[in-house]
Design an enzyme around this catalytic site. Structure first.
Site, PDB file in Angstrom:
ATOM      1  N   CYS A 108       0.846  -1.182   0.000  1.00  0.00           N
ATOM      2  CA  CYS A 108       0.000   0.000   0.000  1.00  0.00           C
ATOM      3  C   CYS A 108       0.886   1.238   0.000  1.00  0.00           C
ATOM      4  CB  CYS A 108      -0.886   0.005   1.234  1.00  0.00           C
ATOM      5  SG  CYS A 108      -1.804  -1.522   1.436  1.00  0.00           S
ATOM      6  N   ARG A 141       1.734   1.346  -6.024  1.00  0.00           N
ATOM      7  CA  ARG A 141       1.884   0.452  -4.866  1.00  0.00           C
ATOM      8  C   ARG A 141       0.595  -0.299  -4.535  1.00  0.00           C
ATOM      9  NH1 ARG A 141       5.375   0.235  -0.896  1.00  0.00           N
ATOM     10  NH2 ARG A 141       7.415   1.084  -1.343  1.00  0.00           N
ATOM     11  N   TRP A 192      -3.819  -1.953  -1.392  1.00  0.00           N
ATOM     12  CA  TRP A 192      -3.787  -3.229  -2.102  1.00  0.00           C
ATOM     13  C   TRP A 192      -4.359  -4.220  -1.099  1.00  0.00           C
ATOM     14  CZ3 TRP A 192      -1.553  -8.137  -1.674  1.00  0.00           C
ATOM     15  CH2 TRP A 192      -1.508  -8.881  -2.860  1.00  0.00           C
ATOM     16  N   ASN A 221       0.124  -0.082   6.338  1.00  0.00           N
ATOM     17  CA  ASN A 221       0.628  -0.994   5.314  1.00  0.00           C
ATOM     18  C   ASN A 221       1.173  -2.210   6.051  1.00  0.00           C
ATOM     19  OD1 ASN A 221       1.723  -2.216   3.101  1.00  0.00           O
ATOM     20  ND2 ASN A 221       3.322  -0.703   2.736  1.00  0.00           N
ATOM     21  N   GLY A 222       0.730  -3.413   5.696  1.00  0.00           N
ATOM     22  CA  GLY A 222       1.219  -4.616   6.380  1.00  0.00           C
ATOM     23  C   GLY A 222       0.065  -5.491   6.818  1.00  0.00           C
ATOM     24  N   GLU A 256      10.986 -14.594 -18.626  1.00  0.00           N
ATOM     25  CA  GLU A 256      10.679 -13.182 -18.380  1.00  0.00           C
ATOM     26  C   GLU A 256       9.685 -12.648 -19.423  1.00  0.00           C
ATOM     27  OE1 GLU A 256      10.948 -11.223 -16.065  1.00  0.00           O
ATOM     28  OE2 GLU A 256      10.901  -9.202 -16.888  1.00  0.00           O
ATOM     29  N   LYS A 315       6.165 -11.065 -18.455  1.00  0.00           N
ATOM     30  CA  LYS A 315       5.772  -9.708 -18.875  1.00  0.00           C
ATOM     31  C   LYS A 315       4.413  -9.745 -19.563  1.00  0.00           C
ATOM     32  CE  LYS A 315       7.783  -7.549 -17.177  1.00  0.00           C
ATOM     33  NZ  LYS A 315       8.917  -7.662 -16.292  1.00  0.00           N
ATOM     34  N   GLU A 360       1.496 -10.560 -17.107  1.00  0.00           N
ATOM     35  CA  GLU A 360       1.121  -9.580 -16.081  1.00  0.00           C
ATOM     36  C   GLU A 360       0.484  -8.329 -16.654  1.00  0.00           C
ATOM     37  OE1 GLU A 360       4.246  -8.094 -13.497  1.00  0.00           O
ATOM     38  OE2 GLU A 360       5.688  -8.092 -15.114  1.00  0.00           O
ATOM     39  N   HIS A 407       8.542 -32.158 -24.685  1.00  0.00           N
ATOM     40  CA  HIS A 407       8.208 -33.086 -23.603  1.00  0.00           C
ATOM     41  C   HIS A 407       6.881 -32.726 -22.931  1.00  0.00           C
ATOM     42  CE1 HIS A 407      12.102 -35.018 -23.952  1.00  0.00           C
ATOM     43  NE2 HIS A 407      12.643 -33.805 -24.018  1.00  0.00           N
ATOM     44  N   LYS A 451       3.460  -2.908  -7.129  1.00  0.00           N
ATOM     45  CA  LYS A 451       4.874  -2.833  -7.504  1.00  0.00           C
ATOM     46  C   LYS A 451       5.773  -3.612  -6.554  1.00  0.00           C
ATOM     47  CE  LYS A 451       8.415  -1.322  -9.839  1.00  0.00           C
ATOM     48  NZ  LYS A 451       8.729  -2.082 -11.056  1.00  0.00           N
TER      49      LYS A 451
HETATM   50  O1  M6R Z   1      11.185  -5.364  -5.982  1.00  0.00           O
HETATM   51  P1  M6R Z   1      11.558  -6.767  -6.355  1.00  0.00           P
HETATM   52  O2  M6R Z   1      12.586  -6.825  -7.448  1.00  0.00           O
HETATM   53  O3  M6R Z   1      11.965  -7.594  -5.174  1.00  0.00           O
HETATM   54  O4  M6R Z   1      10.233  -7.403  -6.932  1.00  0.00           O
HETATM   55  C1  M6R Z   1      10.157  -8.771  -7.251  1.00  0.00           C
HETATM   56  C2  M6R Z   1       8.912  -9.089  -8.033  1.00  0.00           C
HETATM   57  O5  M6R Z   1       7.759  -8.816  -7.294  1.00  0.00           O
HETATM   58  C3  M6R Z   1       8.844  -8.272  -9.333  1.00  0.00           C
HETATM   59  O6  M6R Z   1       9.983  -8.476 -10.111  1.00  0.00           O
HETATM   60  C4  M6R Z   1       7.598  -8.668 -10.161  1.00  0.00           C
HETATM   61  O7  M6R Z   1       7.720  -9.972 -10.613  1.00  0.00           O
HETATM   62  C5  M6R Z   1       7.402  -7.668 -11.304  1.00  0.00           C
HETATM   63  N1  M6R Z   1       6.031  -7.219 -11.340  1.00  0.00           N
HETATM   64  C6  M6R Z   1       7.682  -8.229 -12.635  1.00  0.00           C
HETATM   65  O8  M6R Z   1       7.514  -7.320 -13.666  1.00  0.00           O
END
Ligand code: M6R
Length: 616
Positions: A2, A27, A74, A100-101, A489, A493, A496, A512, A611
């Site tokens: 958050c 966030r 969030w 937050n938490g 990756e 991408k 997400e 496989h 994020k």
């Molecule tokens: O801040 P961090 O690098 O620790 O974050 C790790 C993952 O949450 C972050 O890389 C996430 O997978 C991204 N949304 C990918 O684009």
């Protein structure tokens, strides 16, 4: 997860808080709210959805007060509703709280408070915490020279299990905020006649560049003209004021449609910043200032362990490949979330690394703590200066790429790849990598920004391809060796930000099982640069084509593919193996980005994501 902003000063708090919340929206964007002290009461405006919704709601409330708190949520405890949005106000109306938490023992607190007559309007753990503060506040006597609100918050937090970053406002203490943290980041912004608190520098950098990073277990009292920090057990803390090195324009989109687009195109400069000053004078190796480990100690290391989450884990996987290939040393890689509970046996003389853009990812932090508990030295590759991971690690390497706002990581990823490659070089040169090989690798790494510029020139072509493929519901990403993690990756991408189901696989592994998915409806993106196993990748492409699967091939400039094999061709410039993963990342980032745009997705704020993930 958050976003938190608090302000005390002379300006209209709500206006500044909402401006800050807009910068923190990445966030969390389930709901947003603001509470302001005015005319002897606490006025609250909150709304589900984006900060824009809150802005309209706040206008109706005519918020003029100069002390306030605000939050973007969030959701963890309780659904996405106006009632569950923060700030929460205690049932006696005296305390407002943002949090937050996660408070793990909120159920027993709630039972206790219900027995004392407190009532609850939401399903959140935060409202319970807020009422517990109110309970202690009501009981706490006013003692000269002491702050009753501060003492009540301290008392409450001594009972709280879990994680928190909180800011508290009391109805009978205008001009004061109390803030405390355990496991969730909080930064004090020290201004001129005003003070701020936020979960992220981005929210306060327009007001001040002087900041204090609050530590776990610390609690602070802010007024317009002063701030003081102490611990939960009432020990005074001498604050260290840091200067933020970036400015507000770094956290703005400028002329770009999205932060993700801006950050993709910033990568050449980001890479230059990440490598600046980090090559030895003789040009044969890398050097890092903050490792806090001597070359002699480094030579005692016999293996490496890397832990991270999401995109950062993919960067670790590439680094694993490169350290093994160029430095000939064994490396293990693990999801931080698994490592922390797996109790896997670790070898002596292992050097532990974590990678994290934000430096706040709770699973990565927990893996760091677990490794330290077991007696290992832990180094961090991290972007956000002063983050919890940066502070708790024994040493590390900052990425220096400035704020990354898009939820989908791009420039942070390629800079992690760069630092991983530089580590492979550094370790290799301590072992049996020759001077000449080192010079060649340094030159290759120095050339990475220009190679990325060249790869970015394909953007209009990739955009046109994206238009043709955006309607698909499934996609495969296939690569080998150091490009297998880039395939992972690419799939991450795409998933997400466009919500297309995508999977990454080592190209040869596809036969496989995943090949069963292949049809004219499931395109495959092949990472197929020239190299020692190029012909093997061609065979995998043939297998897909034989089953009518459309192929988007990412190949080295000048490559001639057999006629009709690929439906689309994207080229990348020829480059040395050490920089190949960086260069090959560009087309998969662009493809995902343009597909998501074509599908009308909210690229910078994809559904259900935030994020930095600071809860388990
Ligand atoms: O801040 P961090 O690098 O620790 O974050 C790790 C993952 O949450 C972050 O890389 C996430 O997978 C991204 N949304 C990918 O684009």
């Amino acid at each position: 997860m958050c976003g938190i902003v608090g302000y005390v000063g002379k300006q209209k708090a709500a206006t500044l808080i909402i401006e800050g919340l807009k910068r923190l929206e990445y966030r969390g964007y389930d709901s947003a709210g603001v509470a302001v002290w005015q005319n002897g009461h606490i006025e609250v405006a909150k709304k589900t959805g984006r900060v824009a919704n809150l802005e309209k709601e706040a206008a109706r409330h005519k918020l003029t007060g100069t002390t306030g708190i605000g939050h973007t949520r969030w959701a963890t405890h309780g659904g996405v509703t106006d009632a569950n949005a923060h700030p929460h106000v205690s049932s006696d109306g005296r305390i407002a709280l943002i949090h937050n938490g996660v408070i793990e023992n909120y159920a027993s607190m709630k039972k206790f408070l219900a027995g004392k007559g407190y009532t609850f309007a939401s399903e959140t753990d935060t409202e319970v915490l807020c009422n517990l503060i109110a309970y202690h506040y009501a009981k706490e006597p006013e003692v000269a020279g002491e702050n009753r609100l501060l003492d009540s918050v301290r008392k409450t937090l001594r009972h709280a299990h879990g994680t928190y970053g909180i800011v508290v406002l009391a109805v009978d203490r205008p001009g004061e905020l109390v803030t405390a943290r355990k496991g969730s980041p909080l930064i004090l912004g020290i201004g001129d006649g005003e003070n701020l608190v936020a979960s992220d520098v981005a929210a306060i950098v327009s007001r001040t560049q002087s900041v204090v990073y609050l530590k776990d277990g610390e609690i602070a009292l802010l007024t317009a003209g002063s701030f003081s920090i102490s611990t939960l057990d009432e020990t005074d803390v001498t604050p260290v004021i840091d200067k933020v090195t970036w400015s507000i324009s770094d956290a703005e989109k400028g002329d770009y449609a999205h932060f993700m687009e801006k950050e993709i195109f910033e990568q050449p400069v980001a890479l230059e910043n990440a490598m600046r000053g980090r090559f030895s004078e003789d040009g044969s190796t890398a050097q890092f200032g903050g490792l806090n480990i001597t070359p002699a100690e480094f030579r005692q290391i016999e293996r490496f362990m890397f832990c991270a989450c999401g995109t950062a884990l993919h960067a670790c996987m590439v680094t694993e490949h490169q350290i093994e290939r160029f430095a000939r040393m064994p490396v293990e890689c693990d999801y931080a979330s698994e490592f922390r509970y797996r109790n896997s046996p670790l070898f002596p003389n292992t050097l532990f690394f974590v990678m994290s853009q934000s430096g706040e990812t709770i699973d990565t932090l927990a893996a760091l703590r677990e490794a330290k508990r077991k007696g290992y030295k832990v180094l961090a590759v991290n972007n956000v200066v002063g983050s919890t991971i940066a502070r708790e690690a024994d040493g590390g390497i900052y990425q220096h790429v400035g704020p990354e706002v898009g939820v989908a990581s791009t420039k942070a990823f390629t800079s992690q790849l760069l630092i991983g490659a530089m580590l492979a070089l550094y370790i290799g040169r301590m072992r049996d990598l020759s001077f000449g090989a080192g010079v060649r690798m340094v030159n290759a790494l120095k050339g990475a920004p220009d190679l990325v510029r060249k790869a970015l020139e394909q953007a209009p072509h990739i955009r046109a391809i994206a238009k043709r493929y955006a309607h698909h519901t499934d996609m495969l990403f296939l690569g080998r060796l150091s490009l297998y993690p880039i395939a992972l990756e690419g799939a991450l991408k795409l998933k997400e930000i466009s919500y297309i189901h995508a999977e990454g696989y080592p190209a040869a592994e596809m036969k496989h099982g995943p090949i069963a998915l292949v049809s004219e409806k499931c395109p495959s993106v092949f990472l197929a640069p020239q190299g020692e196993i190029f012909s093997k990748i061609l065979s995998s492409m043939q297998e897909i084509k034989a089953r009518k699967g459309p192929i988007i091939a990412v190949v080295t400039e000048g490559t001639e593919l057999p006629a009709g094999l690929a439906d689309e061709i994207i080229t990348i410039p020829a480059c040395e193996e050490i920089v190949l993963p960086i260069v090959a990342s560009i087309p998969v980032q662009l493809l995902s980005y343009y597909i998501a745009v074509e599908r009308g997705c909210d690229v910078d704020k994809p559904r259900n994501l935030a994020k930095s993930v600071t809860v388990e």
